[in-house]
Design an enzyme around this catalytic site. Structure first.
Site, PDB file in Angstrom:
ATOM      1  N   CYS A 176       0.856  -1.186   0.073  1.00  8.09           N
ATOM      2  CA  CYS A 176      -0.018  -0.101   0.064  1.00  8.09           C
ATOM      3  C   CYS A 176       1.027   1.080   0.073  1.00  8.09           C
ATOM      4  O   CYS A 176       1.122   1.725   0.981  1.00  8.09           O
ATOM      5  CB  CYS A 176      -0.841   0.099   1.328  1.00  8.09           C
ATOM      6  N   TYR A 432     -28.399   4.302   8.732  1.00  8.63           N
ATOM      7  CA  TYR A 432     -29.381   5.507   8.466  1.00  8.63           C
ATOM      8  C   TYR A 432     -30.636   4.708   8.104  1.00  8.63           C
ATOM      9  O   TYR A 432     -31.500   5.638   7.651  1.00  8.63           O
ATOM     10  CB  TYR A 432     -28.798   6.242   7.465  1.00  8.63           C
ATOM     11  N   ASN A 433     -30.912   3.439   8.496  1.00  4.19           N
ATOM     12  CA  ASN A 433     -32.083   2.780   7.947  1.00  4.19           C
ATOM     13  C   ASN A 433     -32.447   2.916   6.637  1.00  4.19           C
ATOM     14  O   ASN A 433     -33.834   3.208   6.381  1.00  4.19           O
ATOM     15  CB  ASN A 433     -33.367   3.311   9.167  1.00  4.19           C
ATOM     16  N   THR A 443     -31.679  -2.657   8.856  1.00  2.00           N
ATOM     17  CA  THR A 443     -30.513  -3.467   8.182  1.00  2.00           C
ATOM     18  C   THR A 443     -29.716  -4.190   9.057  1.00  2.00           C
ATOM     19  O   THR A 443     -28.498  -4.685   8.916  1.00  2.00           O
ATOM     20  CB  THR A 443     -29.620  -2.188   7.483  1.00  2.00           C
ATOM     21  N   GLU A 508     -23.102   4.023   0.965  1.00  2.00           N
ATOM     22  CA  GLU A 508     -23.299   2.784   1.554  1.00  2.00           C
ATOM     23  C   GLU A 508     -22.196   1.973   1.098  1.00  2.00           C
ATOM     24  O   GLU A 508     -21.946   1.027   1.951  1.00  2.00           O
ATOM     25  CB  GLU A 508     -24.816   2.323   1.017  1.00  2.00           C
TER      26      GLU A 508
END
Length: 537
Positions: A176, A432-433, A443, A508
């Protein structure tokens, strides 16, 4: 960068920043005037001015204080008037996977974000690309930065230059170069010996001895035994204390998992690091041939927005996933599988996870050769039971973070157990539903499946979890992405990132990466801490 002092720019006091900027301007212009204005002279040959100009370019784009951004740009303008070529940024924003226009722009952030950015800049002296991608989730970012700051800069068992060197060793396991470059600069800044950077064999024996643990933690943590721990604690004059070893283990696991995040979210090189800027003038069509060969194509071409026009099958994908979650919830309520059945399902999932692999021949991010920082580059991730090597299942009921790891870390390195615990909880419980275009969705089932799948790949089993749910909720392309990011992050490609959850928002997908980072870190820690506990008892 000799006479140029940057520290004053981190001050919260505008007058102190103004004075620092004035001093920087004088030093840079003084040096600029002493340079022969020969347009053929490569900028790098100009009395070490290049890194200074690259730093100013970074400040003009990425500093949260507007006065610093404006003045840095003005200094670059005056240097240009002296006939000296100035750098311009390469690439398109903090991530190669996420269009810049969908991210928070420095300078247009709200008050709360600004405070977070200013805190970050004040402690690190930069607002790095990892931060600019993580800020999709400010609550997590705050916890992450607090933990990282504590590990690198606050009182602790290890000297500062050792901390950064261990960061380099850990990031280098996954090639990396993004993280290696950052920590090479920090290592030198806190007075580290440049000779150590020529390879692990040039570092003190004590750090060399850590190489084996670094390797196993990164690729096969299930092989760590109390004998490995004993070897580190008992080698005569180069021995580690228990507190130092805990500090080192937390740093190694932090940077292994941060390498996963860096590759998983396609983090671009920092503007002032190699690959982040160029001194070549832009060509007529706005990007020159050298950019194309470096993989920087036109912005529109790279970022065909995943949310632009959503293919029908992806919309169905979300609906289907939500339907499965509903059905699984109903089954949970109706019947519970026997302990034997649950154990069988875990073993099956663990076995299947071995055969999930990406196509090796895909092009992943170009990396500089950082292998000189560690030996045995052939030692990589290996699945458990391949080659007839069987690894016993690690039962969380026998050794868990909550009941065992947390208190061990807190005892030997006070406050760090607490900080890590908060960070694990925030990542695991963050919601955040929402799911793509749907609101008010629970979720938790999906988040638990992702977390437990990662732990399953490491042989870690939760007795009370039905591993049959994983196959219902995580499709093959998603499993390939998860396994690649967690086990061989350097092989992650944009195609893999785009290929899972196609109609979900970038925030997300970044959220998924936070779960991967924390689940991986906790898995590595569990194996290392269990070995330390066994050594102690």
């Amino acid at each position: 960068e000799g006479e140029v002092r940057w520290d004053g720019l981190c001050s919260r006091d505008a007058a102190a920043r103004a004075a620092a900027l004035e001093a920087i301007a004088q030093a840079v212009l003084r040096r600029g005037r002493s340079v022969p204005s020969d347009p053929l002279l490569a900028p790098a040959a100009r009395d070490g001015l290049s890194p200074v100009l690259a730093r100013l370019l970074m400040l003009s784009k990425r500093c949260p204080f507007p006065d610093v951004r404006e003045k840095s740009e003005a200094i670059l303008g005056r240097v240009q008037e002296l006939g000296i070529r100035i750098p311009r940024p390469l690439g398109h924003g903090p991530s190669r996977f996420i269009p810049e226009k969908e991210m928070i722009q420095v300078g247009s952030e709200g008050t709360m974000m600004h405070t977070l950015f200013a805190d970050c800049f004040a402690t690190l002296g930069r607002l790095d690309n990892v931060t600019l991608v993580m800020v999709f989730h400010p609550q997590y970012l705050e916890s992450f930065l607090k933990t990282q700051h504590y590990l690198l800069q606050m009182d602790g068992p290890l000297p500062l230059h050792y901390r950064h060197y261990i960061g380099i060793m850990a990031a280098a396991r996954h090639q990396c170069s993004y993280l290696v470059n950052l920590h090479v600069n920090d290592f030198l800044h806190v007075g580290g010996d440049p000779k150590w950077l020529n390879g692990l064999e040039n570092a003190p024996q004590k750090l060399q001895n850590l190489g084996e643990l670094n390797k196993m933690l990164a690729h096969r943590p299930w092989l760590i035994t109390k004998e490995h721990i004993e070897h580190l604690l008992k080698t005569e004059e180069n021995s580690w204390s228990l507190a130092e070893l805990i500090h080192a283990v937390v740093l190694l696991t932090h940077y292994h998992s941060l390498a996963s995040f860096t590759f998983g979210c396609g983090i671009s090189p920092e503007i002032d690091c190699e690959g982040g800027h160029t001194f070549r003038p832009p060509s007529v069509s706005n990007y020159c041939i050298c950019d194309i060969t470096n993989g920087y194509h036109a912005a529109e071409e790279i970022h065909a927005s995943p949310t632009g026009s959503i293919p029908v099958q992806s919309v169905c994908e979300v609906e289907a996933l939500m339907e499965k979650m509903k059905q699984l919830q109903a089954c949970r309520d109706e019947e519970e599988a026997s302990q034997e059945e649950m154990a069988t399902r875990f073993e099956r999932e663990k076995r299947e996870s071995m055969f999930v692999c990406s196509s090796e021949d895909e092009e992943s991010a170009p990396t500089r050769d950082v292998s000189r920082h560690f030996e045995d580059t052939s030692y990589g991730y290996k699945d458990f039971s391949r080659h007839g090597m069987h690894v016993p299942t690690f039962r969380v009921q026998d050794y868990s973070w909550e009941d065992h790891g947390y208190s061990l870390v807190n005892r030997l390195y006070p406050d760090v157990g607490q900080l890590l615990d908060e960070k694990f909880h925030i990542a695991y419980n963050l919601t955040y539903n929402t799911m793509a275009m749907h609101k008010d969705v629970d979720t938790s089932m999906l988040r638990r499946a992702i977390w437990n799948y990662i732990h399953c790949m490491f042989g870690i089993r939760y007795d009370d979890y039905d591993y049959g749910e994983i196959n219902q909720l995580l499709d093959r392309s998603f499993k390939v992405y998860i396994k690649t990011v967690v086990c061989t992050p350097e092989k992650t490609t944009k195609r893999m990132y785009d290929g899972f959850w196609r109609q979900f928002a970038h925030s997300e997908k970044v959220h998924v990466n936070l779960l991967l980072v924390e689940a991986r870190m906790q898995a590595e820690l569990l194996y290392a801490l269990r070995a330390i506990t066994r050594y102690m008892t």
